[in-house]
Structures are given as structure tokens and as C-alpha cells.
Design a protein around this motif. Structure first.
Motif, short mmCIF file in Angstrom:
data_model
loop_
_atom_site.label_atom_id
_atom_site.label_comp_id
_atom_site.label_asym_id
_atom_site.label_seq_id
_atom_site.Cartn_x
_atom_site.Cartn_y
_atom_site.Cartn_z
N LYS A 1 21.91 -34.84 37.46
CA LYS A 1 23.19 -34.18 37.24
C LYS A 1 23.65 -33.54 38.55
N ASP A 2 24.95 -33.50 38.77
CA ASP A 2 25.48 -33.04 40.05
C ASP A 2 25.38 -31.53 40.24
N ASP A 3 25.34 -30.77 39.15
CA ASP A 3 25.34 -29.32 39.31
C ASP A 3 23.97 -28.81 39.76
N GLU A 4 23.99 -27.73 40.53
CA GLU A 4 22.77 -27.16 41.08
C GLU A 4 21.94 -26.50 39.98
N ILE A 5 20.63 -26.57 40.11
CA ILE A 5 19.73 -25.95 39.14
C ILE A 5 19.55 -24.48 39.51
N SER A 6 19.86 -23.60 38.58
CA SER A 6 19.76 -22.16 38.85
C SER A 6 18.30 -21.73 38.89
N CYS A 7 18.06 -20.55 39.45
CA CYS A 7 16.70 -20.00 39.52
C CYS A 7 16.13 -19.82 38.12
N LEU A 8 16.96 -19.38 37.19
CA LEU A 8 16.50 -19.18 35.82
C LEU A 8 16.11 -20.50 35.18
N GLU A 9 16.92 -21.55 35.40
CA GLU A 9 16.59 -22.85 34.82
C GLU A 9 15.34 -23.43 35.46
N LYS A 10 15.17 -23.22 36.76
CA LYS A 10 13.94 -23.68 37.42
C LYS A 10 12.72 -23.02 36.80
N GLU A 11 12.85 -21.74 36.51
CA GLU A 11 11.74 -21.02 35.89
C GLU A 11 11.45 -21.57 34.50
N GLU A 12 12.50 -21.84 33.74
CA GLU A 12 12.33 -22.37 32.39
C GLU A 12 11.70 -23.76 32.42
N MET A 13 12.15 -24.61 33.36
CA MET A 13 11.58 -25.95 33.49
C MET A 13 10.12 -25.89 33.90
N SER A 14 9.80 -24.99 34.81
CA SER A 14 8.41 -24.83 35.26
C SER A 14 7.51 -24.38 34.12
N GLU A 15 8.01 -23.44 33.33
CA GLU A 15 7.23 -22.97 32.18
C GLU A 15 6.98 -24.09 31.18
N LYS A 16 7.98 -24.96 31.02
CA LYS A 16 7.83 -26.07 30.09
C LYS A 16 6.75 -27.04 30.57
N VAL A 17 6.76 -27.35 31.87
CA VAL A 17 5.72 -28.23 32.42
C VAL A 17 4.34 -27.60 32.23
N ASN A 18 4.23 -26.30 32.50
CA ASN A 18 2.95 -25.61 32.34
C ASN A 18 2.49 -25.62 30.89
N ARG A 19 3.43 -25.48 29.96
CA ARG A 19 3.06 -25.53 28.53
C ARG A 19 2.55 -26.91 28.16
N TRP A 20 3.20 -27.95 28.68
CA TRP A 20 2.73 -29.32 28.42
C TRP A 20 1.31 -29.51 28.94
N ILE A 21 1.04 -29.01 30.12
CA ILE A 21 -0.31 -29.14 30.69
C ILE A 21 -1.32 -28.32 29.90
N ASP A 22 -0.90 -27.15 29.44
CA ASP A 22 -1.80 -26.32 28.63
C ASP A 22 -2.22 -27.03 27.36
N CYS A 23 -1.37 -27.91 26.85
CA CYS A 23 -1.69 -28.64 25.62
C CYS A 23 -2.88 -29.58 25.80
N LEU A 24 -3.24 -29.87 27.04
CA LEU A 24 -4.39 -30.73 27.28
C LEU A 24 -5.69 -30.02 26.92
N ASP A 25 -5.69 -28.68 27.03
CA ASP A 25 -6.87 -27.90 26.67
C ASP A 25 -6.88 -27.56 25.18
N ILE A 26 -5.71 -27.18 24.67
CA ILE A 26 -5.59 -26.81 23.26
C ILE A 26 -4.39 -27.57 22.68
N ALA A 27 -4.65 -28.71 22.09
CA ALA A 27 -3.57 -29.53 21.54
C ALA A 27 -3.01 -28.90 20.27
#
Length: 308
Positions: free
Chosen positions: A58-84
Motif C-alpha cells: 500500500k502506498d501510505d506510510e506505516i505509522s509507528c503505532l501500526e508497526k508496533e501492532e504488526m510486530s506484536e502480531k508476528v511475536n504472537r505467531w511465534i509464541d504459538c510455536l511453544d504453546i499452540a
């Protein structure tokens, strides 16, 4: 074995292959359990990668808040590998796959580290930064592939190889990734993605904005050909290292598993051979093999191995 390989090739619907997942074409020649394991792991990593790339497209810039939310989502996905989650069949299957095939969790964490870099950075300042990123983005998935390929099986259990699969996987992973970013140059630029290091561009008096102009059909300046030439030569070096690693593996691995590693190398070598540094336009059409060409290459590799 010959008829089995022939059957597998005929079962692949090459026209339906999206994003050229050469890793899954090669894994198709394994036994069904390992092939399914590769598909499960690939699906998980593809899900994370697409989540980030689709947003960056998408052409619009990713805000700091959205970057944080996206990062948290990736970390949650990875956490599921330990506790599905108990209520999610896919994560339960992924966790079971990792356990059954003794896949090192660190490889997924390495992959996640690079995905988090993607979220929080727009490209790469230096080639060294890109190569560090490639350890997670490409070497980690390739290491999972090699791990599954090199397992020993007995009494319905899988034993990990007694050699470093990351070391084995690295040359082909880097070779294929360098080929990949040249092949996908035009498409990546259209999706606001740039994998060419800024310091390399500056050495040739180029800016990232110049690349978008080239991708949009502008003339290809000699300066950009020089950039492609640097990446081409680096890829060539890793391709040579890949052949050495495959030679080293020939005493440890055989049959369909060694064959599959040669297959994935040859599928990327086919793209590498299409790169014309001096005269090419580096377009999607120019560099992407057709489904028929991919099928022909698979048949050629199988034939050279005496498999069909």
C-alpha cells in the motif's frame, strides 16, 4: 523409483504454482510425511511474510503505532510455536510437526527476527545489513528444508543429522535469494519493496527512486547494470559454494533426498541463467520462467539423474 518420480512430476500442476515455491517442488519428491511437514512450515512462514509485504504494498506510510501492532502480531505467531492455541487446528498441526521432526525452534525465531526488520525498516543501508537479514529471511527456511531432507528415520522416529544443516543450507539459500531479488525486481518496486542496499546504489550514483523509474519501463542505465552485475557475481560465488556443499553431501545423503537438493539448486540456476546483465531489462516477463519451462527443467534434472 523411476515410475514414482515420473508419477510425482505428472501430479504437479505447474500452472497453479504461485510465487514459484521451488522449495515445495523439490520437497514433492520426498516421502509424503516429510513433504507435508515442509508444506506446513512453508505455509506458516508464507503467512507472516505476506502479512508484511501486503501491507507495504500500500502506498501510505506505516505509522509507528501500526508497526508496533504488526510486530506484536508476528511475536504472537511465534509464541504459538511453544504453546499452540487449543482451538486452532493449524497451530496444533504446526506444533506437532515441529515436535515429530525435531525442527529447531531457533530457525523460526531467526526468521521472525528478519520479518520484524521488514516491519521497522524500509530497505537496507548496507549490503552487510542485507546479508544479516538474509540469515533469517532465506537461510532459516532453507535450513528447515535441509533439516527435513537430512533426517534419518527408524522405528517411526526421526533422528537429526550429525552435521550442521545451517552451514549446508546457507550457500544455496543466499544464491537463491540473490537470484530472487533480481528476478522480482520489477514486481518488488511496484509493491514498494527494495532489496538493493543503499550503499551499493550510492556507489553507482543511484537513489531508490531511480529504481522505481526503471521498473516502470524507463531505460536501464549502465549504473544499474553495474549494480545488477555486483549482485550477479555474488550470486555466482554462492552458486559455486552450493555445488561444493552438494558434493560434500553425496557421501551422507542419497536417493530422492539428495536429488531434491539438486532440484532446488537447478530451478534457481535456470533463473540465474536468464539474467542478462549487459542487455536485459530485468522485467518480470523476462526473468520468470513459464510453468512449461519449469516443468521441462524438472524433467531435465530428473532425466540427468536417471530418475525417469
Amino acid at each position: 523409483m523411476d515410475r514414482e518420480v515420473d508419477r510425482i512430476i505428472n501430479s504437479i500442476v505447474f500452472e497453479n504454482i504461485e510465487k514459484h515455491p521451488n522449495i515445495l517442488i523439490a520437497a514433492r519428491f520426498w516421502d509424503e510425511k516429510r513433504y507435508h511437514a515442509a508444506k506446513v512450515c512453508y505455509k506458516f512462514m508464507r503467512m507472516i511474510d505476506d502479512h508484511i509485504d501486503d501491507r507495504k504494498a500500500k502506498d501510505d506510510e506505516i505509522s509507528c503505532l501500526e508497526k508496533e501492532e504488526m510486530s506484536e502480531k508476528v511475536n504472537r505467531w511465534i509464541d504459538c510455536l511453544d504453546i499452540a492455541p487449543d482451538n486452532d487446528p493449524f497451530y496444533l498441526e504446526l506444533a506437532d510437526t515441529i515436535s515429530t521432526f525435531n525442527i529447531p525452534l531457533q530457525l523460526f525465531h531467526n526468521f521472525a527476527k528478519s520479518m520484524l526488520h521488514d516491519i521497522n525498516h524500509n530497505g537496507f543501508s548496507t549490503l552487510e545489513e542485507f546479508m544479516d537479514y538474509a540469515e533469517g529471511a532465506s537461510v532459516a527456511p532453507a535450513s528447515i528444508f535441509v533439516h527435513l531432507c537430512c533426517l534419518s528415520e527408524g522405528n517411526d522416529e526421526y533422528s537429526t543429522p550429525d552435521y550442521d544443516v545451517v552451514k549446508v543450507a546457507r550457500p544455496c539459500a543466499i544464491f537463491s535469494y540473490l537470484v530472487h531479488i533480481i528476478r522480482d525486481f520489477q514486481e518488488d518496486q511496484m509493491n514498494n519493496l527494495n532489496y538493493f542496499a543503499i550503499n551499493i546504489l550510492k556507489q553507482h550514483n543511484l537513489l531508490p527512486s531511480d529504481l522505481k523509474e526503471i521498473a516502470n519501463g524507463g531505460s536501464v542505465p549502465d549504473s544499474f547494470r553495474d549494480v545488477i552485475g555486483e549482485y550477479y557475481e555474488l550470486a555466482k560465488s554462492y552458486g559455486e559454494q552450493t555445488l561444493q556443499e552438494l558434493q560434500n553431501l553425496s557421501t551422507k545423503l542419497s536417493g530422492r533426498y539428495l536429488f531434491s537438493l539438486h532440484m532446488i539448486y537447478n530451478l534457481y540456476k535456470m533463473v540465474f541463467d536468464r539474467i542478462d546483465v549487459k542487455n536485459g531489462n530485468f522485467t518480470r516477463k523476462e526473468l520468470n520462467p513459464t510453468p512449461l519451462e519449469i516443468r521441462d527443467k524438472v524433467l531435465e534434472v530428473a532425466s540427468s539423474w536417471g530418475q525417469i
